[in-house]
Design a protein around this motif. Sequence first.
Motif, PDB file in Angstrom:
ATOM      1  N   ASP A   8     -24.036   5.848 -38.727  1.00  0.00           N
ATOM      2  CA  ASP A   8     -22.940   5.607 -39.677  1.00  0.00           C
ATOM      3  C   ASP A   8     -23.222   6.238 -41.038  1.00  0.00           C
ATOM      4  OD1 ASP A   8     -21.605   4.189 -37.712  1.00  0.00           O
ATOM      5  OD2 ASP A   8     -22.124   2.208 -38.537  1.00  0.00           O
ATOM      6  N   LEU A   9     -24.491   6.260 -41.436  1.00  0.00           N
ATOM      7  CA  LEU A   9     -24.891   6.863 -42.705  1.00  0.00           C
ATOM      8  C   LEU A   9     -25.057   8.381 -42.597  1.00  0.00           C
ATOM      9  CD1 LEU A   9     -27.500   4.180 -43.846  1.00  0.00           C
ATOM     10  CD2 LEU A   9     -25.225   4.584 -44.826  1.00  0.00           C
ATOM     11  N   GLU A  10     -24.772   8.902 -41.416  1.00  0.00           N
ATOM     12  CA  GLU A  10     -24.874  10.335 -41.116  1.00  0.00           C
ATOM     13  C   GLU A  10     -26.277  10.894 -41.347  1.00  0.00           C
ATOM     14  OE1 GLU A  10     -21.611  12.559 -42.793  1.00  0.00           O
ATOM     15  OE2 GLU A  10     -20.240  11.641 -41.343  1.00  0.00           O
ATOM     16  N   TYR A  11     -27.265  10.048 -41.076  1.00  0.00           N
ATOM     17  CA  TYR A  11     -28.657  10.467 -41.201  1.00  0.00           C
ATOM     18  C   TYR A  11     -28.949  11.685 -40.331  1.00  0.00           C
ATOM     19  CZ  TYR A  11     -33.723  10.390 -40.733  1.00  0.00           C
ATOM     20  OH  TYR A  11     -35.038  10.753 -40.717  1.00  0.00           O
ATOM     21  N   PHE A  12     -28.382  11.725 -39.119  1.00  0.00           N
ATOM     22  CA  PHE A  12     -28.666  12.814 -38.186  1.00  0.00           C
ATOM     23  C   PHE A  12     -27.769  14.031 -38.387  1.00  0.00           C
ATOM     24  CE2 PHE A  12     -30.280   8.998 -36.145  1.00  0.00           C
ATOM     25  CZ  PHE A  12     -31.586   9.396 -35.924  1.00  0.00           C
ATOM     26  N   ARG A  13     -26.918  13.996 -39.404  1.00  0.00           N
ATOM     27  CA  ARG A  13     -26.076  15.156 -39.732  1.00  0.00           C
ATOM     28  C   ARG A  13     -26.814  16.125 -40.656  1.00  0.00           C
ATOM     29  NH1 ARG A  13     -21.251  16.680 -37.457  1.00  0.00           N
ATOM     30  NH2 ARG A  13     -20.004  14.876 -36.899  1.00  0.00           N
ATOM     31  N   GLY A  14     -27.993  15.751 -41.118  1.00  0.00           N
ATOM     32  CA  GLY A  14     -28.706  16.658 -42.003  1.00  0.00           C
ATOM     33  C   GLY A  14     -29.914  16.094 -42.697  1.00  0.00           C
ATOM     34  N   PRO A  15     -29.838  14.886 -43.281  1.00  0.00           N
ATOM     35  CA  PRO A  15     -31.001  14.394 -44.027  1.00  0.00           C
ATOM     36  C   PRO A  15     -32.308  14.410 -43.237  1.00  0.00           C
ATOM     37  CG  PRO A  15     -29.127  13.017 -44.507  1.00  0.00           C
ATOM     38  CD  PRO A  15     -28.693  13.988 -43.434  1.00  0.00           C
ATOM     39  N   HIS A  16     -32.252  14.175 -41.928  1.00  0.00           N
ATOM     40  CA  HIS A  16     -33.490  14.133 -41.135  1.00  0.00           C
ATOM     41  C   HIS A  16     -34.199  15.480 -41.079  1.00  0.00           C
ATOM     42  CE1 HIS A  16     -30.985  15.942 -38.027  1.00  0.00           C
ATOM     43  NE2 HIS A  16     -32.094  16.209 -37.358  1.00  0.00           N
ATOM     44  N   LEU A  17     -33.507  16.542 -41.436  1.00  0.00           N
ATOM     45  CA  LEU A  17     -34.090  17.875 -41.361  1.00  0.00           C
ATOM     46  C   LEU A  17     -35.017  18.207 -42.524  1.00  0.00           C
ATOM     47  CD1 LEU A  17     -30.895  19.809 -40.236  1.00  0.00           C
ATOM     48  CD2 LEU A  17     -32.851  19.176 -38.808  1.00  0.00           C
ATOM     49  N   CYS A  18     -34.907  17.475 -43.611  1.00  0.00           N
ATOM     50  CA  CYS A  18     -35.703  17.768 -44.807  1.00  0.00           C
ATOM     51  C   CYS A  18     -36.401  16.504 -45.281  1.00  0.00           C
ATOM     52  CB  CYS A  18     -34.793  18.319 -45.904  1.00  0.00           C
ATOM     53  SG  CYS A  18     -35.647  18.628 -47.458  1.00  0.00           S
ATOM     54  N   GLU A  19     -37.705  16.467 -45.122  1.00  0.00           N
ATOM     55  CA  GLU A  19     -38.482  15.269 -45.469  1.00  0.00           C
ATOM     56  C   GLU A  19     -38.321  14.891 -46.940  1.00  0.00           C
ATOM     57  OE1 GLU A  19     -43.041  13.588 -45.230  1.00  0.00           O
ATOM     58  OE2 GLU A  19     -42.574  15.500 -44.307  1.00  0.00           O
ATOM     59  N   LYS A  20     -38.330  15.874 -47.825  1.00  0.00           N
ATOM     60  CA  LYS A  20     -38.208  15.600 -49.252  1.00  0.00           C
ATOM     61  C   LYS A  20     -36.855  14.952 -49.571  1.00  0.00           C
ATOM     62  CE  LYS A  20     -38.832  17.916 -53.705  1.00  0.00           C
ATOM     63  NZ  LYS A  20     -39.078  19.191 -54.364  1.00  0.00           N
ATOM     64  N   TYR A  21     -35.795  15.488 -48.996  1.00  0.00           N
ATOM     65  CA  TYR A  21     -34.452  14.947 -49.212  1.00  0.00           C
ATOM     66  C   TYR A  21     -34.320  13.556 -48.584  1.00  0.00           C
ATOM     67  CZ  TYR A  21     -29.329  14.703 -49.288  1.00  0.00           C
ATOM     68  OH  TYR A  21     -28.039  14.321 -49.486  1.00  0.00           O
ATOM     69  N   THR A  22     -34.915  13.397 -47.410  1.00  0.00           N
ATOM     70  CA  THR A  22     -34.904  12.109 -46.719  1.00  0.00           C
ATOM     71  C   THR A  22     -35.523  11.026 -47.598  1.00  0.00           C
ATOM     72  OG1 THR A  22     -35.018  13.165 -44.557  1.00  0.00           O
ATOM     73  CG2 THR A  22     -35.750  10.898 -44.655  1.00  0.00           C
ATOM     74  N   LYS A  23     -36.679  11.325 -48.168  1.00  0.00           N
ATOM     75  CA  LYS A  23     -37.364  10.364 -49.039  1.00  0.00           C
ATOM     76  C   LYS A  23     -36.554  10.082 -50.301  1.00  0.00           C
ATOM     77  CE  LYS A  23     -42.052  11.081 -47.433  1.00  0.00           C
ATOM     78  NZ  LYS A  23     -43.391  11.554 -47.714  1.00  0.00           N
ATOM     79  N   LYS A  24     -35.923  11.108 -50.832  1.00  0.00           N
ATOM     80  CA  LYS A  24     -35.099  10.941 -52.037  1.00  0.00           C
ATOM     81  C   LYS A  24     -33.957   9.949 -51.776  1.00  0.00           C
ATOM     82  CE  LYS A  24     -32.286  13.585 -55.290  1.00  0.00           C
ATOM     83  NZ  LYS A  24     -31.709  14.891 -55.587  1.00  0.00           N
ATOM     84  N   LEU A  25     -33.403   9.993 -50.565  1.00  0.00           N
ATOM     85  CA  LEU A  25     -32.317   9.080 -50.194  1.00  0.00           C
ATOM     86  C   LEU A  25     -32.827   7.676 -49.845  1.00  0.00           C
ATOM     87  CD1 LEU A  25     -30.129  11.444 -47.981  1.00  0.00           C
ATOM     88  CD2 LEU A  25     -29.684  10.722 -50.323  1.00  0.00           C
ATOM     89  N   GLY A  26     -34.160   7.533 -49.724  1.00  0.00           N
ATOM     90  CA  GLY A  26     -34.748   6.228 -49.421  1.00  0.00           C
ATOM     91  C   GLY A  26     -35.030   5.991 -47.950  1.00  0.00           C
TER      92      GLY A  26
END
Length: 193
Positions: free
Chosen positions: A109-127
């Motif tokens: 629902d948060l669209e984690y698998f639409r892109g954030p999972h691809l970049c560790e730095k961005y993933t951490k920034k989003l929490g």
Amino acid sequence: IKYLLNKGYGVLRISHSKSKIFLFKNKFYREINTDLAINKKLQYYLIAKCRGFICNDSGPASMGPLFSKPVYCTNMHGTIIAAVSKKSLFIIKKIKLKKKLISYKKALDLEYFRGPHLCEKYTKKLGFELVNNNKSEILKGLKEFVNLIKKKVKQTSRQKKFKESLPDYIEFKHTQSNIADSFITSNSKFFLN
């Protein structure tokens, strides 16, 4: 590895110079270091001859399907998978958001698998934070994988429900493999809506 060796299976571990070396006094256990050029080539031959291939979501994972081998993939964190055949299984990392485990549905629902999972730095920034599979989850899935290779095992209703719940952009929705049923039952909270 101990489980497989105790059951009489041979285990060949593909490693490199930065890998931890495991010392098993068992004639059915070997390690090959792929830093050596000859072993880089040898690993393809050995995988082509194996009965099952166990991997995580990196490194030589793609070689199992290349040779149409059953694959057990642990610590999966994305939408692309090496475990694609009917005799293949996978288990996925759990996901935390702001230090709290969230359901897989919530991650979708948060669209984690639409892109954030691809970049560790961005993933951490989003929490977001990923939690590796524990030994128990890996072993239960491994036992299921061994059974799947030996016998014709049908997809469970839990596995079917999980796949049906996935959006079309999740690649493993369209493969013949399944998430380990033991993983679903051990982590039922992770699969709630």
